[in-house]
Design a protein around this motif. Structure first.
Motif, PDB file in Angstrom:
ATOM      1  N   GLU A 133      -0.384  10.283   3.037  1.00 45.24           N
ATOM      2  CA  GLU A 133       0.251  11.474   3.621  1.00 45.24           C
ATOM      3  C   GLU A 133       1.760  11.284   3.778  1.00 45.24           C
ATOM      4  N   VAL A 134       2.181  10.144   4.366  1.00 48.61           N
ATOM      5  CA  VAL A 134       3.612   9.965   4.653  1.00 48.61           C
ATOM      6  C   VAL A 134       4.431   9.748   3.386  1.00 48.61           C
ATOM      7  N   THR A 135       3.792   9.315   2.301  1.00 47.32           N
ATOM      8  CA  THR A 135       4.529   9.092   1.053  1.00 47.32           C
ATOM      9  C   THR A 135       4.500  10.300   0.124  1.00 47.32           C
ATOM     10  N   TRP A 150       0.822  -1.204   0.000  1.00 48.22           N
ATOM     11  CA  TRP A 150       0.000   0.000   0.000  1.00 48.22           C
ATOM     12  C   TRP A 150       0.866   1.268   0.000  1.00 48.22           C
ATOM     13  N   LEU A 151       1.947   1.252   0.744  1.00 49.80           N
ATOM     14  CA  LEU A 151       2.823   2.417   0.776  1.00 49.80           C
ATOM     15  C   LEU A 151       3.449   2.670  -0.591  1.00 49.80           C
ATOM     16  N   ASN A 152       3.928   1.629  -1.234  1.00 48.30           N
ATOM     17  CA  ASN A 152       4.498   1.804  -2.570  1.00 48.30           C
ATOM     18  C   ASN A 152       3.445   2.240  -3.576  1.00 48.30           C
ATOM     19  N   LEU A 156      -5.868   4.235   7.639  1.00 46.65           N
ATOM     20  CA  LEU A 156      -4.647   3.587   7.164  1.00 46.65           C
ATOM     21  C   LEU A 156      -4.208   4.129   5.811  1.00 46.65           C
ATOM     22  N   LEU A 157      -5.143   4.173   4.853  1.00 47.36           N
ATOM     23  CA  LEU A 157      -4.757   4.582   3.502  1.00 47.36           C
ATOM     24  C   LEU A 157      -4.482   6.078   3.423  1.00 47.36           C
TER      25      LEU A 157
END
Length: 337
Positions: free
Chosen positions: A224-226, A160-162, A218-219
């Motif tokens: 936000e962080v990416t 999900w982060l990628n 979560l999403l």
């Protein structure tokens, strides 16, 4: 404490090793020596599946043993038997997969378990629990739920982060407020070590309380962080299922509303909370996993688990159909006006 960790260089084992070292415990790792160790820990090399693979554990005493094994239960039995009388407590990191799939709620430590001959991961974990009984002393069965955090080697949160880092229109499986139960691997490690110090025994379902977080939190935190480049398009779960997309694997972490979601995300964890389980905010788990992932470059992947994630072509098709539906609905509304 003097802590022996069977494993200690992968995901859960590494988190336990690092937390024990942070506390000032004397840490010993036993594994095949194929990955880097943990600073300050003593490393013993052996292969639990080899005929003489436990020789390195032939001597020594510890206050606590933590076992993260997830394959043949016989390997747990042989190790627990060998360490009987030489350790104060034995923790087997099990899984809530040992509960019979779709057992009626509420899911508690007394919920019916899978059959002893159940194939695959669930059966292996149950047979590991049974094997740990050979220790003969206090045995804690930490039945962990969805485990996320730094060093994750299944790929769920890293995927999900990628995906968020790629940006653009992004399929977000709805509903946005769908509750999710998870456990940060570091909170699992802290619970296990605290329980070992108290020599707790018996089964504990170790996951966050129901409602701890949601797919939306979560999403959105992952986006936000990416860098905030993803345009989340919350999509009706019926449309996702109708397209043949597999929950949990193709869309990690997610189950649509229904029996599967209820089974995975409404477990009663009051026993673990009463024993000291504390869960950090999900946003912290997401942010710290992204920080680790950027440093690591590529997330490790366990060879005994399938790769997760949705094919970009399938995602694009679903997003296109959703956009067409929204346009058609807009035209109908304008016509009625």
């Amino acid at each position: 404490m003097r802590v022996l960790i069977l494993g200690g260089t992968g995901f859960v084992g590494r988190a336990v090793a690092e937390e024990a070292a942070r506390r000032g415990d004397e840490v010993t790792l036993f594994n095949r020596g194929r990955r880097g160790g943990v600073p300050g820990a003593v490393s013993l090399v052996g292969d639990r599946l080899a005929p003489d693979g436990l020789d390195a554990l032939g001597a020594g005493e510890w206050d606590a043993v933590v076992d993260t094994w997830s394959a043949q239960g016989e390997a747990v039995r042989r190790t627990a038997e060998l360490l009987s009388g030489r350790a104060g407590q034995y923790t087997y990191v099990s899984s809530r997969s040992v509960y019979r799939w779709l057992a009626p709620p509420p899911l508690t430590e007394d919920t019916e378990l899978v059959d002893a001959d159940e194939p695959g991961y669930a059966g292996d974990k149950l047979r590991g629990e049974r094997g740990a009984a050979a220790f003969g002393g206090p045995v804690l069965l930490a039945r962990a739920g969805l485990i996320l955090g730094p060093y994750e080697d299944v790929g769920r949160l890293p995927w999900w982060l990628n995906r968020m880092a790629r940006g653009g229109p992004t399929l977000a499986p709805g509903p946005r407020d769908l509750p999710v139960q998870l456990i940060d691997v570091r909170d699992l490690a802290a619970f296990v070590l605290d329980a070992a110090a108290r020599r707790l025994a018996g089964p504990y379902t170790v996951v966050s309380p129901p409602g701890h977080t949601s797919m939306g939190e979560l999403l959105e935190a992952a986006n936000e962080v990416t860098g905030g480049r993803a345009l989340l398009r919350w999509t009706d779960p019926d449309a996702i299922v109708a397209a043949g997309v597999e929950p949990w694997t193709q869309l990690p972490i997610w189950f649509p509303p229904g029996p599967e979601h209820e089974f995975m995300n409404t477990g009663d964890v009051s026993k673990a909370v009463a024993a000291g389980l504390r869960c950090r905010p999900a946003r912290e788990t997401v942010a710290d996993t992204w920080a680790w992932l950027r440093d690591a470059g590529v997330a490790p992947q366990r060879d005994d688990r399938p790769r997760v994630g949705l094919d970009p072509a399938v995602e694009a098709k679903l997003l296109g159909e959703q956009l067409q539906g929204e346009q058609l609905q807009g035209e109908q509304l304008r016509g009625e006006q």
